[in-house]
Design a protein around this motif. Structure first.
Motif, mmCIF file in Angstrom:
data_model
loop_
_atom_site.group_PDB
_atom_site.id
_atom_site.type_symbol
_atom_site.label_atom_id
_atom_site.label_comp_id
_atom_site.label_asym_id
_atom_site.label_seq_id
_atom_site.Cartn_x
_atom_site.Cartn_y
_atom_site.Cartn_z
ATOM 1 N N UNK A 91 47.797 16.474 -12.450
ATOM 2 C CA UNK A 91 48.434 16.622 -13.543
ATOM 3 C C UNK A 91 48.946 15.684 -14.420
ATOM 4 N N UNK A 92 48.722 15.580 -15.528
ATOM 5 C CA UNK A 92 49.320 14.270 -16.681
ATOM 6 C C UNK A 92 50.482 14.614 -17.269
ATOM 7 N N UNK A 93 51.373 14.482 -16.760
ATOM 8 C CA UNK A 93 52.203 15.229 -18.074
ATOM 9 C C UNK A 93 53.276 14.678 -18.936
ATOM 10 N N UNK A 94 54.306 14.293 -19.582
ATOM 11 C CA UNK A 94 54.796 14.150 -20.321
ATOM 12 C C UNK A 94 56.085 14.508 -20.686
ATOM 13 N N UNK A 95 56.959 14.111 -21.217
ATOM 14 C CA UNK A 95 58.117 14.487 -21.711
ATOM 15 C C UNK A 95 59.478 13.445 -22.833
ATOM 16 N N UNK A 96 60.292 14.013 -23.911
ATOM 17 C CA UNK A 96 61.033 13.392 -24.327
ATOM 18 C C UNK A 96 61.635 12.056 -24.139
ATOM 19 N N UNK A 97 62.021 13.127 -23.065
ATOM 20 C CA UNK A 97 63.038 11.789 -22.088
ATOM 21 C C UNK A 97 63.056 11.907 -20.783
ATOM 22 N N UNK A 98 63.278 10.963 -19.316
ATOM 23 C CA UNK A 98 63.094 11.867 -18.338
ATOM 24 C C UNK A 98 63.856 12.984 -17.702
ATOM 25 N N UNK A 99 64.625 12.696 -18.822
ATOM 26 C CA UNK A 99 65.416 14.801 -18.267
ATOM 27 C C UNK A 99 65.435 15.839 -18.763
ATOM 28 N N UNK A 100 64.378 15.281 -19.698
ATOM 29 C CA UNK A 100 64.109 16.842 -20.714
ATOM 30 C C UNK A 100 63.781 17.969 -19.976
ATOM 31 N N UNK A 101 64.164 18.982 -19.927
ATOM 32 C CA UNK A 101 63.874 20.372 -19.444
ATOM 33 C C UNK A 101 62.124 21.373 -19.352
ATOM 34 N N UNK A 102 62.365 20.653 -20.764
ATOM 35 C CA UNK A 102 60.570 21.624 -20.750
ATOM 36 C C UNK A 102 59.532 20.381 -20.648
ATOM 37 N N UNK A 103 57.912 20.303 -20.597
ATOM 38 C CA UNK A 103 57.151 19.406 -20.732
ATOM 39 C C UNK A 103 56.294 20.166 -22.037
ATOM 40 N N UNK A 104 55.909 18.349 -22.700
ATOM 41 C CA UNK A 104 55.567 19.110 -23.851
ATOM 42 C C UNK A 104 53.750 19.095 -23.859
ATOM 43 N N UNK A 105 53.481 18.143 -23.041
ATOM 44 C CA UNK A 105 51.782 18.928 -22.765
ATOM 45 C C UNK A 105 51.836 18.227 -21.976
ATOM 46 N N UNK A 106 50.654 18.662 -20.635
ATOM 47 C CA UNK A 106 50.442 19.068 -19.220
ATOM 48 C C UNK A 106 48.450 18.548 -19.232
ATOM 49 N N UNK A 107 48.703 17.696 -19.185
ATOM 50 C CA UNK A 107 46.395 17.203 -18.933
ATOM 51 C C UNK A 107 45.846 17.586 -17.585
ATOM 52 N N UNK A 108 44.996 18.472 -17.222
ATOM 53 C CA UNK A 108 44.734 18.396 -15.724
ATOM 54 C C UNK A 108 43.487 17.831 -15.622
#
Length: 304
Positions: free
Chosen positions: A287-304
Motif C-alpha cells: 500500500x502507498x499512503x501519504x500524510x501531511x508530514x512524517x508525524x501526522x496522525x492520520x493517513x490522507x489516502x491509501x492506495x492498494x
C-alpha cells in the motif's frame, strides 16, 4: 622478533583460524559479516557496533580487537572453547518465537536491549524473566505526541491480549479510553530519527478503514522494547488462533513490519488546477499512503 611479539602473533593467527569455524564468520549478536572484535569473557566474535554495546556491560563482557590488540594465551583458549555457536546455544536457548531478534540494519536501541537481554539479564535461560512481554497483559505510562502539536504528554496505556486490543487514556483516572487499537490491525516500528528520540516507537492501526498513527517513547530503553515485544506476543497469539494451520515461522513474518520505503514526494491536489504540495509518502505492505508530514496522525489516502 622478541618471544613476546612472536607469541602475540601466534595468538592472533589462531584467532583468525577460529574465525573460519562455522558460526564465527558473522557477529554473534546482529549477524553482520566479518566480525573484527571479540569478547574474551563470553567467547563470542562480534562486529564493531556491537562491541561498543558490550563495552557498556564490562562486568559481564570484555572486548578486544581481533587484529590490533594483544591477546594472551588463556584468552585465545577461551575463544577456542566457546565461539558463537556454543554461546548462542546457551544464551538464546529459550527465545520466544515472537521476540524480535535484531539485525545489523536495526536501530541502536533494539541491538542494545537484545545484547543486554541475553548476557546481562539471562532472559532466554530463565523463562520467568520474560514475563514483562509474554504475560498477555501490560499496563504503564508512555510519552505520547499530541495530535495537534509536537508536545509529548504522559499517557496511560493498557495492552490486553484477552480483550484483543491496546488502548490509551488521556487522563490517568479516565474510565473510557481515548483510542482503542485492535490487535488484528496494529503494527509497531521503531522510528528514532523521525520521532526525534532514541526510544521513539510508531504505532499504526486501522480505524474506520483509515490508517492512524501514534508516536510514543519511554525514557527507559528496556521498557519501550518490552512494550514492542508485548505487542508482537499479542499479535502472535492472535494469529495462532486465526490461522491454526500456519507454522510459527510463517506467523512471525506477520507480527510487525518496517516500512519498505518512506520519504517526501510532490503531489497535485484533487483538481488539475491545484499546484504540487510536498507530502510524506510511505510504502507499506503493498500500500502507498501519504500524510501531511512524517508525524501526522492520520493517513490522507491509501492506495492498494
Amino acid at each position: 622478533m622478541s618471544s613476546m611479539a612472536s607469541e602475540e602473533e601466534t595468538n592472533r593467527r589462531w584467532l583468525r583460524v577460529f574465525l573460519d569455524r562455522p558460526g564465527n564468520g558473522c557477529c554473534a549478536d546482529c549477524g553482520a559479516p566479518g566480525p573484527e572484535w571479540a569478547s574474551f569473557t563470553l567467547g563470542v566474535f562480534m562486529c564493531q557496533c556491537c562491541s561498543g554495546i558490550h563495552r557498556s556491560i564490562p562486568q559481564i563482557s570484555r572486548v578486544k580487537s581481533i587484529f590490533l590488540d594483544p591477546w594472551e594465551k588463556l584468552e585465545v583458549e577461551l575463544m577456542s572453547s566457546i565461539g558463537n555457536s556454543a554461546a548462542k546455544a546457551k544464551y538464546e536457548q529459550m527465545v520466544p518465537a515472537f521476540y524480535y531478534m535484531p539485525t545489523h540494519t536495526d536501530c541502536q536501541l533494539l541491538r542494545e536491549q537484545w545484547i543486554r537481554s541475553k548476557y546481562e539479564r539471562n532472559e532466554f535461560i530463565y523463562v520467568e524473566r520474560q514475563e514483562p512481554y509474554s504475560a498477555g497483559y501490560r499496563e504503564g505510562f508512555l510519552w505520547k505526541r499530541g495530535r495537534d502539536n509536537s508536545q509529548f504528554l504522559s499517557r496511560k496505556f493498557i495492552l490486553s491480549e484477552r480483550e484483543g486490543a491496546m488502548k490509551y487514556f488521556n487522563k490517568h483516572d479516565a474510565r473510557e479510553p481515548k483510542a482503542l487499537m485492535k490487535i488484528q490491525t496494529i503494527n509497531a516500528t521503531f522510528q528514532p530519527t523521525k520521532i526525534g528520540h532514541p526510544h521513539g516507537l510508531q504505532i499504526t492501526y486501522m480505524k474506520d478503514n483509515s490508517t492512524r498513527n501514534i508516536f510514543v517513547y519511554h525514557e527507559d530503553g528496556k521498557e519501550i522494547v518490552d512494550w514492542f515485544n508485548a505487542i508482537r506476543a499479542a499479535r502472535f497469539h492472535y494469529l495462532q488462533v486465526a490461522f491454526p494451520g500456519a507454522s510459527d515461522t510463517e506467523l512471525v513474518t506477520k507480527l510487525t513490519r518496517n516500512y519498505i520505503k518512506e520519504g517526501y514526494m510532490e503531489k497535485t491536489g484533487p483538481k488539475q488546477t491545484e499546484g504540487f504540495k510536498r507530502r510524506w509518502f510511505t510504502l507499506d505492505d503493498r500500500r502507498i499512503m501519504y500524510f501531511k508530514d512524517p508525524l501526522f496522525s492520520r493517513c490522507s489516502i491509501s492506495v492498494s
